[in-house]
Scaffold this motif. Structure first.
Motif, PDB file in Angstrom:
ATOM      1  N   GLY A   1       0.720  -1.459  -0.373  1.00 42.31           N
ATOM      2  CA  GLY A   1      -0.422   0.011  -0.009  1.00 42.31           C
ATOM      3  C   GLY A   1       0.560   1.500   0.228  1.00 42.31           C
ATOM      4  N   VAL A   2       1.788   1.482  -0.206  1.00 43.04           N
ATOM      5  CA  VAL A   2       3.335   2.320  -0.439  1.00 43.04           C
ATOM      6  C   VAL A   2       2.928   2.738  -1.600  1.00 43.04           C
ATOM      7  CG1 VAL A   2       5.090   3.262  -0.089  1.00 43.04           C
ATOM      8  CG2 VAL A   2       4.454   0.935   1.386  1.00 43.04           C
ATOM      9  N   ALA A   3       2.027   4.390  -2.139  1.00 47.41           N
ATOM     10  CA  ALA A   3       1.464   4.895  -3.297  1.00 47.41           C
ATOM     11  C   ALA A   3       2.776   5.333  -3.669  1.00 47.41           C
ATOM     12  CB  ALA A   3       1.496   6.106  -2.392  1.00 47.41           C
ATOM     13  N   SER A   4       3.714   6.087  -3.003  1.00 49.10           N
ATOM     14  CA  SER A   4       4.827   6.030  -3.821  1.00 49.10           C
ATOM     15  C   SER A   4       5.905   4.864  -4.418  1.00 49.10           C
ATOM     16  CB  SER A   4       6.458   7.188  -2.892  1.00 49.10           C
ATOM     17  OG  SER A   4       6.674   6.323  -2.176  1.00 49.10           O
ATOM     18  N   ALA A   5       5.655   4.164  -3.824  1.00 54.08           N
ATOM     19  CA  ALA A   5       6.341   2.722  -4.287  1.00 54.08           C
ATOM     20  C   ALA A   5       5.764   2.104  -5.393  1.00 54.08           C
ATOM     21  CB  ALA A   5       6.291   1.444  -3.353  1.00 54.08           C
ATOM     22  N   CYS A   6       4.435   2.372  -5.886  1.00 54.59           N
ATOM     23  CA  CYS A   6       3.478   1.806  -6.572  1.00 54.59           C
ATOM     24  C   CYS A   6       4.103   3.243  -8.550  1.00 54.59           C
ATOM     25  CB  CYS A   6       1.925   1.984  -6.735  1.00 54.59           C
ATOM     26  SG  CYS A   6       1.027   1.073  -5.251  1.00 54.59           S
ATOM     27  N   TYR A   7       4.185   4.347  -7.618  1.00 50.67           N
ATOM     28  CA  TYR A   7       4.433   5.152  -8.373  1.00 50.67           C
ATOM     29  C   TYR A   7       5.907   5.235  -8.957  1.00 50.67           C
ATOM     30  CZ  TYR A   7       4.977   9.398 -10.529  1.00 50.67           C
ATOM     31  OH  TYR A   7       5.681  11.338 -11.920  1.00 50.67           O
ATOM     32  N   ASN A   8       6.817   4.779  -8.782  1.00 50.81           N
ATOM     33  CA  ASN A   8       7.857   4.514  -9.441  1.00 50.81           C
ATOM     34  C   ASN A   8       7.806   3.511  -9.409  1.00 50.81           C
ATOM     35  OD1 ASN A   8       9.247   6.725  -8.425  1.00 50.81           O
ATOM     36  ND2 ASN A   8       9.850   5.483  -6.203  1.00 50.81           N
ATOM     37  N   LEU A   9       6.955   2.036  -9.292  1.00 51.58           N
ATOM     38  CA  LEU A   9       7.550   0.910  -9.976  1.00 51.58           C
ATOM     39  C   LEU A   9       6.158   1.000 -11.497  1.00 51.58           C
ATOM     40  CD1 LEU A   9       7.803  -1.653 -10.275  1.00 51.58           C
ATOM     41  CD2 LEU A   9       5.592  -2.120  -9.321  1.00 51.58           C
ATOM     42  N   ALA A  10       5.550   2.178 -11.501  1.00 52.01           N
ATOM     43  CA  ALA A  10       4.582   2.487 -12.611  1.00 52.01           C
ATOM     44  C   ALA A  10       5.518   3.513 -13.716  1.00 52.01           C
ATOM     45  CB  ALA A  10       3.622   3.528 -12.547  1.00 52.01           C
ATOM     46  N   ILE A  11       6.148   3.667 -13.354  1.00 54.77           N
ATOM     47  CA  ILE A  11       7.279   4.882 -14.391  1.00 54.77           C
ATOM     48  C   ILE A  11       8.543   3.407 -14.887  1.00 54.77           C
ATOM     49  CG2 ILE A  11       9.439   5.979 -14.164  1.00 54.77           C
ATOM     50  CD1 ILE A  11       8.303   7.641 -12.237  1.00 54.77           C
ATOM     51  N   SER A  12       8.641   2.774 -14.120  1.00 60.86           N
ATOM     52  CA  SER A  12       9.757   2.011 -14.212  1.00 60.86           C
ATOM     53  C   SER A  12       8.282   1.357 -15.191  1.00 60.86           C
ATOM     54  CB  SER A  12      10.177   0.413 -14.224  1.00 60.86           C
ATOM     55  OG  SER A  12      10.551   0.588 -12.433  1.00 60.86           O
ATOM     56  N   TYR A  13       7.337   0.690 -15.512  1.00 59.67           N
ATOM     57  CA  TYR A  13       6.778   0.151 -16.851  1.00 59.67           C
ATOM     58  C   TYR A  13       6.825   0.526 -17.576  1.00 59.67           C
ATOM     59  CZ  TYR A  13       6.052  -4.862 -14.366  1.00 59.67           C
ATOM     60  OH  TYR A  13       6.914  -6.167 -13.556  1.00 59.67           O
ATOM     61  N   GLU A  14       5.858   2.191 -17.572  1.00 61.85           N
ATOM     62  CA  GLU A  14       6.297   3.007 -18.682  1.00 61.85           C
ATOM     63  C   GLU A  14       7.290   3.549 -19.283  1.00 61.85           C
ATOM     64  OE1 GLU A  14       4.555   7.620 -19.192  1.00 61.85           O
ATOM     65  OE2 GLU A  14       5.503   6.866 -17.894  1.00 61.85           O
ATOM     66  N   GLU A  15       8.824   3.218 -18.595  1.00 60.30           N
ATOM     67  CA  GLU A  15      10.010   3.602 -19.618  1.00 60.30           C
ATOM     68  C   GLU A  15      10.518   2.235 -20.041  1.00 60.30           C
ATOM     69  OE1 GLU A  15      12.190   6.159 -17.002  1.00 60.30           O
ATOM     70  OE2 GLU A  15      11.105   7.552 -17.616  1.00 60.30           O
TER      71      GLU A  15
END
Length: 70
Positions: A26-40
């Motif tokens: 449930g750590v929002a910033s971790a989800c955000y950082n992982l999203a960036i990894s998948y996007e890039e």
């Protein structure tokens, strides 16, 4: 994603693994950082759909910046 110490070896696969674990918790910033990894496609296979789902999860968990991703 920002690495604070450029002289420290970076292990993006390990980072993504840790982000995934934290996102599941449930750590929002971790989800955000992982999203960036998948996007890039950083350390993972690029996957725009998965990135969008992770941005949405981050937004729901309270990451305001993730709420502004189209």
């Amino acid at each position: 994603q920002v690495f604070l110490h450029s002289d420290v070896p970076q292990d993006v696969r390990l980072s993504n693994s840790l982000f995934a674990t934290a996102c599941e918790a449930g750590v929002a910033s971790a989800c955000y950082n992982l999203a960036i990894s998948y996007e890039e496609g950083t350390g993972v296979e690029q996957d725009a759909d998965r990135a969008q789902r992770l941005y949405q999860r981050a937004c729901v968990a309270g990451d305001v910046e993730a709420c502004n991703i189209d």
